[in-house]
Design a protein around this motif. Structure first.
Motif: not given
Length: 296
Positions: A19-21, A125-128, A291-296
């Motif tokens: 949830e953090k870079p 962990f970045q923008a889409t 939007d935010h790219m949530a880590p998979a």
């Protein structure tokens, strides 16, 4: 675990907290990799058991930096110039070094250069959008996290991207036209979108409310009194920016923040939520979101 392709490498990143870079600001001028991070670049694996400083070199305010691993296995930050770091082999994370600090209260920021702590990104962990440079991650209360450009869009956005320091600002006079349709198309051409009102008022909070620049800003850069808590530069009181009212099915063209001619009203909550879509003038600018790219 996250995995994606960057240039010719497959980059995989493991972290203790997705949830953090993986980067954080050790101080205004230095970044570190969080303890417990594992970075795999192709066949090479780099493990960071402790918080590990990134070699910074001579960093310059207003520039974007990306991190790679040098020949000694140490993380190093490099100026990526006008090129998207995700298209360059070996870069796996990055940040923006701003010409001034973000607001820590409700009176704007300061004039001392500093890493924007909200600009840290890494693969997964970045923008889409395709290009992570010059954006800040915003946690929207009661909503999804999103990214927004630190700077107003420049008139030469096709070559420079939508968020660059020290460039001519795109507005209704520097471009043939900058109405709602054109603003939407510019965002879409970069894989981005217009911000909603809720997103804007959150991202712009911390500026000196009811104040404006003394004249048309012309170029993107530092206006400390109107820097937000997330480090947005010229966030209010410079140019109105295009957005929407946030309706999920029928969003209305809207404008936010006020311009240099509306100092007594300009601010993070100053908006016209039903603006004429065909309006275009030198008071209208643009700040793109993603939007935010949530880590998979």
């Amino acid at each position: 675990m996250t995995a994606t392709a960057a240039a010719n490498n497959i980059i995989r990143i493991e972290a203790l907290n997705y949830e953090k870079p993986i980067l954080f600001a050790a101080d205004r001028n230095n970044a570190s990799i969080r303890a417990g991070t594992i970075v795999e670049i192709g066949d090479a694996v780099y493990r960071f058991a402790e918080d590990t400083p990134v070699t910074m070199g001579d960093i310059e305010p207003g520039k974007d930096y990306a991190v790679r691993i040098d020949a000694n296995g140490q993380p190093i930050a490099e100026d990526v110039g006008a090129q998207n770091p995700l298209t360059i082999e070996g870069y796996f994370a990055g940040f923006h070094f701003a010409p001034g600090g973000h607001a820590e209260g409700i009176a704007g920021g300061d004039t001392t250069p500093a890493i924007n702590p909200y600009s840290f990104w890494n693969v997964g962990f970045q923008a889409t959008c395709p290009d992570p440079r010059g954006m800040a991650l915003i946690e929207l209360v009661g909503g999804k996290p999103f990214w927004i450009d630190i700077y107003l869009t420049g008139s030469n956005h096709k070559e420079e991207g939508t968020s660059r320091c020290g460039v001519e600002i795109a507005h209704g006079s520097s471009l043939p036209r900058l109405d709602y349709k054109v603003a939407t198309e510019i965002c879409a051409s970069h894989g981005k979108r217009l911000p909603t009102y809720d997103e804007f008022r959150t991202a712009a909070f911390g500026v000196t409310e009811r104040s404006s620049a003394s004249k048309h800003p012309k170029k993107t850069g530092l206006d400390a009194s109107r820097t937000s808590q997330f480090g947005l530069m010229q966030a209010t009181g410079n140019l109105w920016i295009w957005g929407t009212d946030g309706h999920p099915n029928d969003p209305r063209p809207s404008i936010f923040g006020g311009s240099w001619v509306s100092g007594s009203s300009a601010g993070s909550r100053y908006a016209s939520l039903g603006c004429w879509a065909g309006d275009s003038s030198d008071r209208f600018g643009l700040r793109a979101a993603s939007d935010h790219m949530a880590p998979a």
